[in-house]
Motif scaffolding. Structure first.
Motif, PDB file in Angstrom:
ATOM      1  N   ALA A 113       0.835  -1.202   0.000  1.00 42.94           N
ATOM      2  CA  ALA A 113       0.000   0.000   0.000  1.00 42.94           C
ATOM      3  C   ALA A 113       0.871   1.255   0.000  1.00 42.94           C
ATOM      4  N   TYR A 114       1.947   1.237   0.784  1.00 42.97           N
ATOM      5  CA  TYR A 114       2.828   2.409   0.856  1.00 42.97           C
ATOM      6  C   TYR A 114       3.435   2.715  -0.515  1.00 42.97           C
ATOM      7  N   ASN A 115       3.922   1.696  -1.193  1.00 47.52           N
ATOM      8  CA  ASN A 115       4.568   1.911  -2.490  1.00 47.52           C
ATOM      9  C   ASN A 115       3.549   2.234  -3.582  1.00 47.52           C
ATOM     10  N   LEU A 116       2.355   1.690  -3.477  1.00 50.89           N
ATOM     11  CA  LEU A 116       1.303   2.058  -4.429  1.00 50.89           C
ATOM     12  C   LEU A 116       0.913   3.523  -4.265  1.00 50.89           C
ATOM     13  N   GLN A 117       0.874   3.988  -3.024  1.00 49.11           N
ATOM     14  CA  GLN A 117       0.578   5.400  -2.783  1.00 49.11           C
ATOM     15  C   GLN A 117       1.680   6.287  -3.362  1.00 49.11           C
ATOM     16  N   GLU A 118       2.933   5.820  -3.286  1.00 49.75           N
ATOM     17  CA  GLU A 118       4.044   6.576  -3.860  1.00 49.75           C
ATOM     18  C   GLU A 118       3.932   6.627  -5.380  1.00 49.75           C
ATOM     19  N   LEU A 119       3.493   5.524  -5.983  1.00 49.27           N
ATOM     20  CA  LEU A 119       3.286   5.505  -7.435  1.00 49.27           C
ATOM     21  C   LEU A 119       2.210   6.517  -7.841  1.00 49.27           C
ATOM     22  N   VAL A 120       1.082   6.516  -7.126  1.00 49.70           N
ATOM     23  CA  VAL A 120       0.002   7.458  -7.425  1.00 49.70           C
ATOM     24  C   VAL A 120       0.478   8.900  -7.223  1.00 49.70           C
ATOM     25  N   LYS A 121       1.275   9.113  -6.185  1.00 48.23           N
ATOM     26  CA  LYS A 121       1.817  10.452  -5.909  1.00 48.23           C
ATOM     27  C   LYS A 121       2.664  10.937  -7.082  1.00 48.23           C
ATOM     28  N   GLN A 122       3.501  10.052  -7.632  1.00 51.08           N
ATOM     29  CA  GLN A 122       4.364  10.434  -8.754  1.00 51.08           C
ATOM     30  C   GLN A 122       3.548  10.698 -10.006  1.00 51.08           C
TER      31      GLN A 122
END
Length: 228
Positions: free
Chosen positions: A145-154
């Motif tokens: 979830a943390y890395n998916l949120q980072e992907l969406v942020k980018q």
């Protein structure tokens, strides 16, 4: 007329293509009643044509809409589109053997996911079954979830940059970003921290030449062009 002359006669040569395409149809009599494109029952050419034109997924979806959940798309290939069949087809005790399609993924030696021998697969599966248990997979969720949120942020950042530049769209290669996501999740799970590819938007990782040396960035290959 001798046997050799008979085999080399024009009539025999004309029969060879017919026999070539007819034998798979006869040999796979168990699936003869399964509907599908007529050519697909005798030859791989129908599916080859769809693949060559990049339309396989659409063509297979269309024939399922036409013929139902079971469709014969090759002489020895039945496509199944039924959620209830997942447990039956992929069950370890179902008795189904993986097709030779999985041979294409063998590198040096067979692994868990491309092993076709049932006894070998059972042995390999027992060695890692605890890793893929429901409890273990549930513990992965927070890192994913943390890395998916980072992907969406980018991606939001890329979109905002495009909008501020007066464009209503942004161009990017999603494959690179999915690779960054995969590596960062693997880093989080295996080493306790992501590699930072998502945050940097590049295929790089911090490495040390020796345990006491300073960090430096190591690209795996040339980074893609920045998104526009």
């Amino acid at each position: 007329m001798g046997l050799t002359s008979l085999l080399l006669s024009p009539y025999a040569l004309l029969l060879l293509p017919i026999i070539y395409y007819l034998l798979p149809y006869i040999r796979n009599h168990a699936i003869r009643d399964i509907p599908g494109p007529k050519l697909a029952a005798f030859s791989n050419l129908w599916l080859l044509y769809q693949c060559r034109h990049g339309m396989r997924y659409l063509a297979v979806d269309q024939v399922h809409k036409t013929f139902g959940p079971l469709v014969r798309v090759q002489p020895d290939h039945v496509s199944v589109a039924d959620p209830e069949a997942i447990g039956v087809v992929y069950s370890h005790t179902g008795g189904w053997l993986k097709s030779d399609y999985y041979d294409a993924f063998v590198s040096i030696q067979r692994g868990l996911f491309n092993t076709r021998d049932r006894a070998e697969h059972t042995r390999k599966r027992k060695a890692v079954s605890h890793t893929f248990s429901t409890k273990s997979i549930g513990q992965f969720e927070q890192y994913m979830a943390y890395n998916l949120q980072e992907l969406v942020k980018q991606w939001d950042r890329i979109s905002s940059t495009a909008l501020s530049g007066g464009r209503q769209w942004a161009e990017m290669d999603c494959l690179h970003w999915f690779n960054y996501l995969a590596f960062d999740i693997i880093g989080d799970l295996a080493f306790g921290a992501p590699f930072g590819m998502l945050s940097k938007g590049r295929d790089i990782a911090e490495v040390k030449m020796t345990p006491n040396s300073p960090h430096h960035l190591c690209p795996r290959h040339r980074s893609p062009q920045p998104p526009r």
